[in-house]
Write an enzyme that holds these catalytic residues in place. Structure first.
Site, PDB file in Angstrom:
ATOM      1  N   ASP A  75      -3.596   2.216  -5.048  1.00 57.86           N
ATOM      2  CA  ASP A  75      -2.252   2.176  -4.453  1.00 57.86           C
ATOM      3  C   ASP A  75      -1.626   0.780  -4.609  1.00 57.86           C
ATOM      4  O   ASP A  75      -2.369  -0.190  -4.749  1.00 57.86           O
ATOM      5  CB  ASP A  75      -2.302   2.587  -2.967  1.00 57.86           C
ATOM      6  CG  ASP A  75      -3.137   1.671  -2.086  1.00 57.86           C
ATOM      7  OD1 ASP A  75      -4.242   1.287  -2.498  1.00 57.86           O
ATOM      8  OD2 ASP A  75      -2.683   1.324  -0.982  1.00 57.86           O
TER       9      ASP A  75
ATOM     10  N   HIS B 216       0.844  -1.201   0.000  1.00 58.67           N
ATOM     11  CA  HIS B 216       0.000   0.000   0.000  1.00 58.67           C
ATOM     12  C   HIS B 216       0.877   1.248   0.000  1.00 58.67           C
ATOM     13  O   HIS B 216       2.034   1.192   0.389  1.00 58.67           O
ATOM     14  CB  HIS B 216      -0.812   0.102   1.290  1.00 58.67           C
ATOM     15  CG  HIS B 216      -1.653  -1.085   1.611  1.00 58.67           C
ATOM     16  ND1 HIS B 216      -2.991  -1.128   1.327  1.00 58.67           N
ATOM     17  CD2 HIS B 216      -1.360  -2.253   2.224  1.00 58.67           C
ATOM     18  CE1 HIS B 216      -3.494  -2.281   1.765  1.00 58.67           C
ATOM     19  NE2 HIS B 216      -2.521  -2.980   2.304  1.00 58.67           N
ATOM     20  N   TYR B 217       0.281   2.363  -0.353  1.00 56.99           N
ATOM     21  CA  TYR B 217       0.856   3.632   0.096  1.00 56.99           C
ATOM     22  C   TYR B 217      -0.114   4.242   1.105  1.00 56.99           C
ATOM     23  O   TYR B 217      -1.305   3.902   1.105  1.00 56.99           O
ATOM     24  CB  TYR B 217       1.211   4.573  -1.043  1.00 56.99           C
ATOM     25  CG  TYR B 217       0.116   5.144  -1.927  1.00 56.99           C
ATOM     26  CD1 TYR B 217      -1.058   5.673  -1.419  1.00 56.99           C
ATOM     27  CD2 TYR B 217       0.317   5.216  -3.306  1.00 56.99           C
ATOM     28  CE1 TYR B 217      -2.015   6.231  -2.249  1.00 56.99           C
ATOM     29  CE2 TYR B 217      -0.640   5.762  -4.141  1.00 56.99           C
ATOM     30  CZ  TYR B 217      -1.808   6.287  -3.606  1.00 56.99           C
ATOM     31  OH  TYR B 217      -2.745   6.833  -4.420  1.00 56.99           O
ATOM     32  N   THR B 218       0.414   5.131   1.962  1.00 58.75           N
ATOM     33  CA  THR B 218      -0.437   5.680   3.025  1.00 58.75           C
ATOM     34  C   THR B 218      -1.445   6.688   2.460  1.00 58.75           C
ATOM     35  O   THR B 218      -2.553   6.800   2.975  1.00 58.75           O
ATOM     36  CB  THR B 218       0.419   6.355   4.116  1.00 58.75           C
ATOM     37  OG1 THR B 218       1.358   7.212   3.467  1.00 58.75           O
ATOM     38  CG2 THR B 218       1.160   5.320   4.948  1.00 58.75           C
TER      39      THR B 218
ATOM     40  N   HIS C  41      -2.375  -3.222  -3.501  1.00 57.08           N
ATOM     41  CA  HIS C  41      -3.764  -3.114  -3.057  1.00 57.08           C
ATOM     42  C   HIS C  41      -4.703  -3.008  -4.268  1.00 57.08           C
ATOM     43  O   HIS C  41      -5.784  -3.576  -4.291  1.00 57.08           O
ATOM     44  CB  HIS C  41      -3.900  -1.884  -2.145  1.00 57.08           C
ATOM     45  CG  HIS C  41      -5.094  -1.925  -1.248  1.00 57.08           C
ATOM     46  ND1 HIS C  41      -5.439  -0.881  -0.430  1.00 57.08           N
ATOM     47  CD2 HIS C  41      -6.041  -2.887  -1.035  1.00 57.08           C
ATOM     48  CE1 HIS C  41      -6.532  -1.205   0.256  1.00 57.08           C
ATOM     49  NE2 HIS C  41      -6.912  -2.402  -0.101  1.00 57.08           N
TER      50      HIS C  41
ATOM     51  N   GLU D 274       2.617  -0.804   4.466  1.00 57.08           N
ATOM     52  CA  GLU D 274       2.294   0.555   4.019  1.00 57.08           C
ATOM     53  C   GLU D 274       3.587   1.339   3.784  1.00 57.08           C
ATOM     54  O   GLU D 274       4.461   1.378   4.659  1.00 57.08           O
ATOM     55  CB  GLU D 274       1.499   1.306   5.104  1.00 57.08           C
ATOM     56  CG  GLU D 274       0.088   0.811   5.346  1.00 57.08           C
ATOM     57  CD  GLU D 274      -0.955   1.519   4.472  1.00 57.08           C
ATOM     58  OE1 GLU D 274      -0.580   2.401   3.665  1.00 57.08           O
ATOM     59  OE2 GLU D 274      -2.142   1.176   4.615  1.00 57.08           O
TER      60      GLU D 274
END
Ligand SMILES: [Zn+2]
Length: 241
Positions: A144, A27-29, A134, A92
């Site tokens: 993401d 993921h990215y935040t 994700h 993340e």
């Protein structure tokens, strides 16, 4: 590898068997700052979390123990797995994301990511094709970690998969139309083999899944249309699984 505990209360209270860990979800935040992201992932109200967070400088935080189910994937599907929280580890990467200013992932962040992935792959015998974004597992809701995530470079380090076609060869097939029925069916079949799910046929879901595939494997053009280049990539990935 130093891991800093920054524990989140957002996980299922029952333990899971380590044999159920099969997938790594990246993921990215997607928030303004690292601080804001950590606060959200640890706030009981938000009901979201992940196992690890890696900041821009490569600092690794552990939020949830591997043997607990963190809440990062949501409604999702990959191969025979559904609602992937149960079967996955969520990582993340701090990045503002498409909404607040998407930036390239830095070297130090990626090098920590590689280290932690290698440890997890070894520990839980995770298949290369089960290291996913994700967006790959929830294409209708998520984009993401996005097209700046260096999937190809990571595949060179045995993290995730990549095709074996030469970029110059592939380029010739970009925007070349496919035969609607037969080749589209073949494309879907290949994507299914890789792990992508098509729960019901629905045009908007289909387009978003194609975009997820493109974000991962053909970032030069993310338009949701299956062209010959996409088909060739899908065939090659599926053949070499
Ligand atoms: Zn995500």
């Amino acid at each position: 590898m130093k891991i800093n505990n920054y524990l989140s209360p957002n996980f299922h209270k029952r333990k899971r068997s380590v044999n159920s860990i099969k997938i790594i979800v990246i993921h990215y935040t997607g928030m303004q700052s690292e601080r804001e992201s950590l606060i959200k992932l640890c706030s009981p109200k938000s009901k979201v979390s992940s196992h690890f967070v890696i900041n821009k400088y490569g600092k690794i935080y552990r939020l949830v123990q591997d043997n607990k189910i963190a809440w990062h994937a949501g409604k999702s599907c990959w191969g025979k797995y559904k609602n992937l929280n149960n079967n996955s580890i969520g990582i993340e990467l701090v990045n503002k994301g498409h909404q607040f200013g998407y930036t390239s992932f830095r070297k130090k962040q990626l090098s920590s990511f590689i280290k932690i992935c290698k440890t997890l792959i070894k520990k839980y015998k995770i298949k290369r094709s089960n290291i996913v974004g994700h967006s790959d597992i929830a294409p209708s809701r998520k984009i993401d970690p996005g097209e700046k995530f260096p999937w190809k470079e990571l595949a060179n380090k045995k993290i995730g998969i990549w095709h074996r076609c030469k970029p110059n060869f592939l380029k010739k097939f970009r925007k070349i139309k496919i035969k609607k029925k037969q080749e589209k069916i073949e494309f879907v079949k290949n994507l299914n083999n890789i792990g992508y799910c098509f729960p019901t046929y629905n045009k908007s879901f289909f387009v978003k899944t194609v975009k997820a595939f493109q974000r991962h494997y053909r970032k030069e053009l993310i338009n949701g249309l299956v062209d010959k280049e996409c088909l060739i990539i899908a065939q090659n990935l599926s053949k070499n699984l």
